[in-house]
Motif scaffolding. Structure first.
Motif, PDB file in Angstrom:
ATOM      1  N   GLU A 186       1.227  18.864   6.947  1.00 14.15           N
ATOM      2  CA  GLU A 186       0.767  18.921   5.554  1.00 14.15           C
ATOM      3  C   GLU A 186       0.134  17.601   5.126  1.00 14.15           C
ATOM      4  O   GLU A 186       0.563  16.517   5.533  1.00 14.15           O
ATOM      5  N   LEU A 187      -0.892  17.712   4.281  1.00 14.91           N
ATOM      6  CA  LEU A 187      -1.503  16.549   3.642  1.00 14.91           C
ATOM      7  C   LEU A 187      -0.676  16.209   2.413  1.00 14.91           C
ATOM      8  O   LEU A 187      -0.502  17.049   1.525  1.00 14.91           O
ATOM      9  N   VAL A 188      -0.149  14.975   2.354  1.00 13.23           N
ATOM     10  CA  VAL A 188       0.763  14.585   1.281  1.00 13.23           C
ATOM     11  C   VAL A 188       0.344  13.233   0.713  1.00 13.23           C
ATOM     12  O   VAL A 188      -0.423  12.484   1.320  1.00 13.23           O
ATOM     13  N   THR A 189       0.890  12.935  -0.449  1.00 13.94           N
ATOM     14  CA  THR A 189       0.728  11.613  -1.051  1.00 13.94           C
ATOM     15  C   THR A 189       2.097  11.036  -1.384  1.00 13.94           C
ATOM     16  O   THR A 189       2.960  11.735  -1.942  1.00 13.94           O
ATOM     17  N   VAL A 190       2.301   9.779  -1.012  1.00 13.58           N
ATOM     18  CA  VAL A 190       3.484   9.014  -1.396  1.00 13.58           C
ATOM     19  C   VAL A 190       3.023   7.938  -2.363  1.00 13.58           C
ATOM     20  O   VAL A 190       2.226   7.066  -2.003  1.00 13.58           O
ATOM     21  N   LYS A 191       3.530   7.993  -3.580  1.00 13.33           N
ATOM     22  CA  LYS A 191       3.132   7.021  -4.589  1.00 13.33           C
ATOM     23  C   LYS A 191       4.141   5.884  -4.656  1.00 13.33           C
ATOM     24  O   LYS A 191       5.337   6.075  -4.442  1.00 13.33           O
ATOM     25  N   TYR A 192       3.618   4.702  -4.941  1.00 11.21           N
ATOM     26  CA  TYR A 192       4.424   3.496  -5.131  1.00 11.21           C
ATOM     27  C   TYR A 192       5.373   3.227  -3.952  1.00 11.21           C
ATOM     28  O   TYR A 192       6.562   2.944  -4.146  1.00 11.21           O
ATOM     29  N   SER A 261       5.681  -4.088  -2.270  1.00 10.19           N
ATOM     30  CA  SER A 261       5.134  -2.870  -2.863  1.00 10.19           C
ATOM     31  C   SER A 261       3.755  -2.624  -2.265  1.00 10.19           C
ATOM     32  O   SER A 261       2.925  -3.542  -2.202  1.00 10.19           O
ATOM     33  N   LEU A 262       3.512  -1.392  -1.847  1.00 14.37           N
ATOM     34  CA  LEU A 262       2.293  -1.066  -1.118  1.00 14.37           C
ATOM     35  C   LEU A 262       1.399  -0.134  -1.921  1.00 14.37           C
ATOM     36  O   LEU A 262       1.823   0.478  -2.909  1.00 14.37           O
ATOM     37  N   THR A 263       0.162  -0.024  -1.478  1.00 13.77           N
ATOM     38  CA  THR A 263      -0.758   0.929  -2.090  1.00 13.77           C
ATOM     39  C   THR A 263      -0.303   2.349  -1.778  1.00 13.77           C
ATOM     40  O   THR A 263       0.375   2.600  -0.774  1.00 13.77           O
ATOM     41  N   ASP A 264      -0.657   3.292  -2.657  1.00 16.03           N
ATOM     42  CA  ASP A 264      -0.300   4.689  -2.440  1.00 16.03           C
ATOM     43  C   ASP A 264      -0.802   5.160  -1.078  1.00 16.03           C
ATOM     44  O   ASP A 264      -1.854   4.721  -0.588  1.00 16.03           O
ATOM     45  N   VAL A 265      -0.050   6.046  -0.475  1.00 12.08           N
ATOM     46  CA  VAL A 265      -0.372   6.553   0.856  1.00 12.08           C
ATOM     47  C   VAL A 265      -0.690   8.040   0.772  1.00 12.08           C
ATOM     48  O   VAL A 265       0.121   8.821   0.275  1.00 12.08           O
ATOM     49  N   THR A 266      -1.854   8.423   1.260  1.00 11.52           N
ATOM     50  CA  THR A 266      -2.199   9.829   1.447  1.00 11.52           C
ATOM     51  C   THR A 266      -2.486  10.042   2.921  1.00 11.52           C
ATOM     52  O   THR A 266      -3.239   9.277   3.538  1.00 11.52           O
ATOM     53  N   GLY A 267      -1.871  11.066   3.487  1.00  6.10           N
ATOM     54  CA  GLY A 267      -2.071  11.336   4.899  1.00  6.10           C
ATOM     55  C   GLY A 267      -1.370  12.607   5.318  1.00  6.10           C
ATOM     56  O   GLY A 267      -0.781  13.319   4.496  1.00  6.10           O
ATOM     57  N   VAL A 268      -1.419  12.911   6.603  1.00  3.62           N
ATOM     58  CA  VAL A 268      -0.817  14.135   7.129  1.00  3.62           C
ATOM     59  C   VAL A 268       0.495  13.821   7.828  1.00  3.62           C
ATOM     60  O   VAL A 268       0.629  12.799   8.510  1.00  3.62           O
TER      61      VAL A 268
END
Length: 623
Positions: A186-192, A261-268
């Motif tokens: 699945e393509l997901v986003t992890v924020k903050y 703290s990292l940039t938001d991550v979008t990936g599979v």
């Protein structure tokens, strides 16, 4: 299903009956269609990788157990159909369902292989919307798998069952592995996201999501292995996920530290090299660095009389020519404030990993003490027993061993005996009155439990400046470096509970050390005993439980919060492999102090001196 007019890779139409991606994935870890040919698999392209692409089902099936997405393996050749798809396109393919893994201890990745008959829908390209991982859709925080005995990933015996033969139906709201499996592809986003470790050699970074629930968060922002609830052995943080190599060929920031703290991550989400992971569409960078940048030094200082300080430090393969020797000396001088007694582990012989037959570490220890002297004016004395060549494990030829540094103005070795070649193989005995048969000595060095492992080094010291109102008592120091965990399987692997390599050896080693301590206490119940070093085990696991009722972990004695008990970073976890235990007399006399000094776990890759943090205690030694 609404029919579509399709375009030009093949001028075909999508038939009314198709097998869907959720049907292929199924509600368990393995596909019900394994090794079967499938046709007319339709989905929207969510991401493209170097050897394939990911498809998402067009209409969700509303079953939380079945992933809506899947990986299509094409291979990396220039002629593969991977080059004919674009993110956002709706396509239909035929192929074969396979379960892939590179190692028998891993879980399987469900994928479609040999894709063919690529058909594209004539409809607008729509960039797919990622699934947002947040408090509404978040990984469980305590349990990895229903197969772990009593929910304990470190239960003994290990490897009692295998995920792929269990036939378990996924329960993604209860178990971490089930959660990540239910989102495979699945393509997901992890924020903050917050970093839980430094990047590994491939630039991969463990993180926790900033807007989902976590347990065991330490003040630095990491996740610590802590005792589990309801009598379970350990909470080892199934809510963490590793961010892998970016799909666009960029590189993740290698300067990331624990707590950044990292940039938001979008990936599979995929599975590789023993772990579920997110392959980001582009590189992860630091959004806000953690502060303070480095760990503070201890505030414990010896008064040179009744309140003495004790340090312990695994210095990671230290030899005379080690590039980190000066930094180790600086840590002992500035961060530990030159403890009266220092327990050292991983001291190598005089020519390091050169397998010359050399076993003496006199030059190694003198090089270290000379460097400390140049910084502080204190010239430590040192004690070790050379091992038999290549029989104590570690880097071949290095002959690592435990050793002591002690301040000769505050401590003296009690009735020392000469160290000869036979000392390394002669078992130390406790004689009447608590006298040691030789000092220093090694505990049962020929016992099979210590095969290819470090033998505990015992030395009795006498305080030299104790109060005139008291009689100085011997301090019995036991320096340990138990069997390593090398060969363990991952917490995301198939064997359940995961293989905790060497745990039975460590259990036997701990039992031998405890029995020796009992011999000392039988002669003198008020004996001052300290055992410290790299136990290579967590406090909630069987080897450390052996000491209960005999020795007391200083983290427990001083009330260190469980989340702050860590000396080592490994994968997603802040964890404690390094402990300092004391006898009842030291536990109850005065007010003991102890802390882990996070000089390495807080550091960036380039600033790490050892893979372990040192610890330091202040103890009252006068009766």
């Amino acid at each position: 299903m609404v029919s579509s007019v399709l375009s030009a890779v093949l001028l075909l139409s999508i038939p009314a009956f198709t097998i869907t991606i959720p049907e292929i994935q199924g509600p368990s870890f393995n596909s019900p269609y394994i090794n079967q040919a499938v046709t007319n698999v339709t989905g929207i392209v969510t991401a493209i990788g170097p050897a394939g692409f990911w498809l998402r089902n067009l209409i969700p099936d509303r079953d939380i157990r079945t992933s809506e997405s899947i990986y299509v393996y094409t291979g990396a050749s220039a002629t593969s159909i991977r080059h004919n798809v674009i993110v956002g396109e709706t396509v239909t393919i035929d192929g074969k369902v396979e379960e892939y893994r590179r190692n028998k201890s891993y879980l399987f990745l469900t994928e479609i292989t040999g894709p063919k008959n690529l058909r594209k829908a004539k409809k607008p390209i729509v960039v797919p919307k990622p699934v947002l991982l947040n408090r509404k859709l978040a990984p469980p925080t305590e349990l990895f798998s229903k197969l772990d005995t009593n929910g304990d990933v470190f239960a003994v015996p290990n490897n009692a069952s295998l995920v792929e033969t269990s036939g378990l139906t996924l329960e993604p709201k209860l178990y971490g592995l089930d959660f990540w499996e239910s989102l495979e592809g699945e393509l997901v986003t992890v924020k903050y996201p917050t970093a839980l470790n430094r990047p590994n050699n491939y630039g991969e970074i463990w993180v926790r999501g900033g807007d989902w629930k976590v347990t065991s968060q330490n003040r630095r922002g990491g996740l610590t292995i802590i005792p589990g609830k309801h009598g379970r052995g350990a909470d080892a943080n199934p809510e963490a996920i590793i961010i892998g190599e970016p799909l666009d060929g960029t590189k993740n920031d290698m300067n990331i530290r624990l707590g950044d703290s990292l940039t938001d991550v979008t990936g599979v989400i995929t599975y590789a090299f023993g772990f579920f992971r997110i392959l980001p569409t582009t590189a992860v960078t630091i959004k806000k660095p953690v502060t303070p940048a480095s760990a503070p030094p201890t505030q414990f200082t010896s008064n040179g009389e009744c309140n003495l300080t004790f340090g312990s430090y695994n210095v990671e393969n230290l030899a005379p020519n080690s590039s980190h020797l000066a930094a180790v000396a600086e840590h002992i001088a500035d961060y530990l404030r030159t403890p009266d007694l220092v327990f050292l582990q991983e001291i190598q012989d005089n020519d390091g990993p050169t397998d010359s037959g050399t076993v003496s570490a006199s030059i190694t220890l003198e090089s270290l003490t000379d460097e400390i002297f140049s910084l502080t004016g204190l010239h430590y004395s040192h004690v070790d027993i050379p091992p038999v060549n290549n029989l104590d494990g570690g880097q071949p030829g290095g002959n690592i061993r435990t050793a002591y540094l002690y301040n000769p103005s505050t401590l003296t070795l009690l009735n020392p005996t000469p160290i000869t070649p036979s000392t390394s193989t002669t078992a130390l005995r406790v004689l009447p009155g608590g006298i040691l048969s030789h000092n220093p000595g090694r505990i049962d060095p020929l016992n099979p439990a210590f095969t290819n492992s470090r033998k505990p080094l015992v030395a009795a010291f006498l305080p030299t400046n104790s109060s005139s109102k008291s009689t100085p008592s011997p301090i019995y120091a036991i320096n340990v470096h138990f069997q390593s965990k090398g060969g363990s399987t991952s917490l995301h692997g198939s064997p359940r509970p995961p293989v905790n390599a060497g745990v039975l050896n460590r259990l036997a080693q701990a039992t031998l050390v405890r029995d020796f301590i009992n011999d000392l206490l039988a002669e003198d119940p008020s004996a001052l005993v300290i055992t410290a070093g790299d136990f290579n085990e967590f406090s909630v696991v069987a080897p450390m439980k052996v000491f209960h009722g005999v020795m007391w972990d200083l983290d427990e004695v001083v009330g260190t919060k469980v989340e702050e008990r860590y000396s080592y970073l490994f994968d997603m976890n802040s964890q404690t492999l390094d402990h300092m235990l004391v006898s009842h007399a030291l536990k109850n006399h005065g007010k003991p102090s102890f802390e882990h000094v996070h000089v390495n776990s807080w550091a960036s890759r380039n600033d790490v001196v050892s893979d372990h943090d040192p610890g330091v205690a202040m103890l009252a030694v006068c009766h």
